[in-house]
Design a protein around this motif. Structure first.
Motif, PDB file in Angstrom:
ATOM      1  N   UNK A   1     -17.474  14.904 -69.558  1.00  8.07           N
ATOM      2  CA  UNK A   1     -17.727  15.697 -70.835  1.00  8.07           C
ATOM      3  C   UNK A   1     -18.314  14.870 -71.969  1.00  8.07           C
ATOM      4  N   UNK A   2     -18.956  15.565 -72.711  1.00 11.62           N
ATOM      5  CA  UNK A   2     -19.446  15.085 -74.131  1.00 11.62           C
ATOM      6  C   UNK A   2     -19.951  13.639 -74.001  1.00 11.62           C
ATOM      7  N   UNK A   3     -21.105  13.321 -73.046  1.00 14.72           N
ATOM      8  CA  UNK A   3     -21.750  11.888 -73.441  1.00 14.72           C
ATOM      9  C   UNK A   3     -22.251  11.788 -74.725  1.00 14.72           C
ATOM     10  N   UNK A   4     -21.977  10.674 -75.626  1.00 16.29           N
ATOM     11  CA  UNK A   4     -22.564  10.692 -76.853  1.00 16.29           C
ATOM     12  C   UNK A   4     -23.156   9.177 -76.970  1.00 16.29           C
TER      13      UNK A   4
ATOM     14  N   UNK B   1     -23.235   2.273 -79.770  1.00 14.15           N
ATOM     15  CA  UNK B   1     -22.216   2.823 -79.250  1.00 14.15           C
ATOM     16  C   UNK B   1     -22.142   4.054 -78.296  1.00 14.15           C
ATOM     17  N   UNK B   2     -21.615   4.094 -77.035  1.00 11.18           N
ATOM     18  CA  UNK B   2     -21.698   5.579 -76.287  1.00 11.18           C
ATOM     19  C   UNK B   2     -20.584   5.867 -75.801  1.00 11.18           C
ATOM     20  N   UNK B   3     -20.263   6.919 -75.502  1.00  9.79           N
ATOM     21  CA  UNK B   3     -18.802   7.278 -75.347  1.00  9.79           C
ATOM     22  C   UNK B   3     -18.838   8.610 -74.319  1.00  9.79           C
ATOM     23  N   UNK B   4     -17.894   8.692 -73.688  1.00  4.20           N
ATOM     24  CA  UNK B   4     -17.915  10.006 -72.641  1.00  4.20           C
ATOM     25  C   UNK B   4     -16.493  10.271 -72.136  1.00  4.20           C
ATOM     26  N   UNK B   5     -16.127  11.461 -71.919  1.00  3.22           N
ATOM     27  CA  UNK B   5     -14.606  11.932 -71.429  1.00  3.22           C
ATOM     28  C   UNK B   5     -14.524  12.271 -70.116  1.00  3.22           C
ATOM     29  N   UNK B   6     -13.487  11.677 -69.201  1.00  2.44           N
ATOM     30  CA  UNK B   6     -13.400  12.005 -67.856  1.00  2.44           C
ATOM     31  C   UNK B   6     -12.121  12.930 -67.895  1.00  2.44           C
ATOM     32  N   UNK B   7     -12.260  13.843 -67.325  1.00  3.38           N
ATOM     33  CA  UNK B   7     -11.194  14.832 -66.947  1.00  3.38           C
ATOM     34  C   UNK B   7     -10.659  14.744 -65.671  1.00  3.38           C
ATOM     35  N   UNK B   8      -9.261  14.601 -65.496  1.00  4.94           N
ATOM     36  CA  UNK B   8      -8.743  14.235 -64.080  1.00  4.94           C
ATOM     37  C   UNK B   8      -7.390  15.459 -63.945  1.00  4.94           C
ATOM     38  N   UNK B   9      -7.373  15.742 -62.582  1.00  4.50           N
ATOM     39  CA  UNK B   9      -6.477  16.620 -62.081  1.00  4.50           C
ATOM     40  C   UNK B   9      -5.426  15.569 -61.312  1.00  4.50           C
ATOM     41  N   UNK B  10      -4.331  15.594 -61.824  1.00  2.00           N
ATOM     42  CA  UNK B  10      -3.214  14.810 -61.580  1.00  2.00           C
ATOM     43  C   UNK B  10      -1.939  15.533 -61.000  1.00  2.00           C
ATOM     44  N   UNK B  11      -2.049  16.654 -60.803  1.00  2.00           N
ATOM     45  CA  UNK B  11      -0.944  17.592 -60.422  1.00  2.00           C
ATOM     46  C   UNK B  11      -0.691  17.753 -58.947  1.00  2.00           C
TER      47      UNK B  11
ATOM     48  N   UNK C   1     -12.856   4.285 -59.944  1.00  2.00           N
ATOM     49  CA  UNK C   1     -14.364   3.808 -59.685  1.00  2.00           C
ATOM     50  C   UNK C   1     -15.122   4.200 -60.551  1.00  2.00           C
ATOM     51  N   UNK C   2     -15.009   5.776 -60.804  1.00  2.00           N
ATOM     52  CA  UNK C   2     -15.970   6.373 -61.648  1.00  2.00           C
ATOM     53  C   UNK C   2     -15.746   5.904 -63.013  1.00  2.00           C
ATOM     54  N   UNK C   3     -14.614   5.577 -63.468  1.00  2.00           N
ATOM     55  CA  UNK C   3     -14.260   5.067 -64.994  1.00  2.00           C
ATOM     56  C   UNK C   3     -14.879   3.598 -65.100  1.00  2.00           C
ATOM     57  N   UNK C   4     -14.811   2.843 -63.896  1.00  2.00           N
ATOM     58  CA  UNK C   4     -15.297   1.367 -64.103  1.00  2.00           C
ATOM     59  C   UNK C   4     -16.719   1.569 -64.245  1.00  2.00           C
ATOM     60  N   UNK C   5     -17.658   2.524 -63.538  1.00  2.00           N
ATOM     61  CA  UNK C   5     -18.831   2.482 -63.252  1.00  2.00           C
ATOM     62  C   UNK C   5     -19.436   2.887 -64.835  1.00  2.00           C
ATOM     63  N   UNK C   6     -18.797   3.879 -65.500  1.00  2.00           N
ATOM     64  CA  UNK C   6     -19.084   4.350 -66.681  1.00  2.00           C
ATOM     65  C   UNK C   6     -18.820   2.990 -67.656  1.00  2.00           C
TER      66      UNK C   6
ATOM     67  N   UNK D   1     -19.088   0.004 -67.062  1.00  2.00           N
ATOM     68  CA  UNK D   1     -20.031  -1.276 -66.624  1.00  2.00           C
ATOM     69  C   UNK D   1     -21.303  -0.848 -67.510  1.00  2.00           C
ATOM     70  N   UNK D   2     -21.696   0.551 -67.527  1.00  2.00           N
ATOM     71  CA  UNK D   2     -22.856   1.074 -67.897  1.00  2.00           C
ATOM     72  C   UNK D   2     -22.464   1.061 -69.509  1.00  2.00           C
ATOM     73  N   UNK D   3     -21.756   0.545 -70.099  1.00  2.00           N
ATOM     74  CA  UNK D   3     -21.514   0.369 -71.717  1.00  2.00           C
ATOM     75  C   UNK D   3     -20.664   1.574 -72.232  1.00  2.00           C
ATOM     76  N   UNK D   4     -20.184   2.568 -71.651  1.00  2.00           N
ATOM     77  CA  UNK D   4     -19.511   3.682 -72.121  1.00  2.00           C
ATOM     78  C   UNK D   4     -18.099   3.361 -72.625  1.00  2.00           C
ATOM     79  N   UNK D   5     -17.476   3.832 -73.777  1.00  2.00           N
ATOM     80  CA  UNK D   5     -16.197   3.921 -73.855  1.00  2.00           C
ATOM     81  C   UNK D   5     -15.622   5.047 -73.350  1.00  2.00           C
ATOM     82  N   UNK D   6     -14.656   4.860 -72.515  1.00  2.00           N
ATOM     83  CA  UNK D   6     -14.133   6.376 -71.585  1.00  2.00           C
ATOM     84  C   UNK D   6     -13.084   6.689 -72.214  1.00  2.00           C
ATOM     85  N   UNK D   7     -13.076   7.908 -72.530  1.00  2.00           N
ATOM     86  CA  UNK D   7     -11.803   8.654 -72.934  1.00  2.00           C
ATOM     87  C   UNK D   7     -11.255   9.504 -71.515  1.00  2.00           C
TER      88      UNK D   7
END
Length: 108
Positions: free
Chosen positions: A62-65, A97-107, A31-36, A38-44
């Protein structure tokens, strides 16, 4: 234009809320990734662990650009001839262009 402002405010709230997280974000990462997006961000996405993404926890944004270019807007609403009384144009920044990084804990 109003919709763009609302989306920008929502993304700003999402980014600032995530930046101030003391604990993990309880929202579904998809959901978080989809929202970003939809707002026009390229998500890493960067992650720790190998659980399926829907079982991960968002630990940070992190790093919204944004990359912008100046553009000249000529005319506008109102005024004589629909030009708003201005013929010289106005320079505005346009996001290309706008980009942002999403950090996940999948452990888990």
């Amino acid at each position: 234009m109003r919709t763009l402002g609302i989306v920008a405010a929502a993304v700003a709230a999402l980014v600032s809320a995530a930046a101030g997280l003391a604990a993990a974000d309880p929202r579904n990462p998809l959901d978080v990734i989809e929202q970003l997006e939809l707002a026009g961000y390229t998500v890493t996405v960067d992650r720790i662990g190998n659980a399926p993404i829907q079982d991960c926890v968002v630990t940070g944004l992190r790093n919204p650009q944004q990359i912008t270019v100046p553009a000249v807007v000529i005319g506008g609403a109102g005024g004589a001839g629909g030009h708003g009384g201005r013929d010289d144009g106005e320079v505005v920044d346009v996001v290309v262009h706008q980009s942002i990084s999403v950090s996940l804990d999948c452990a888990r």
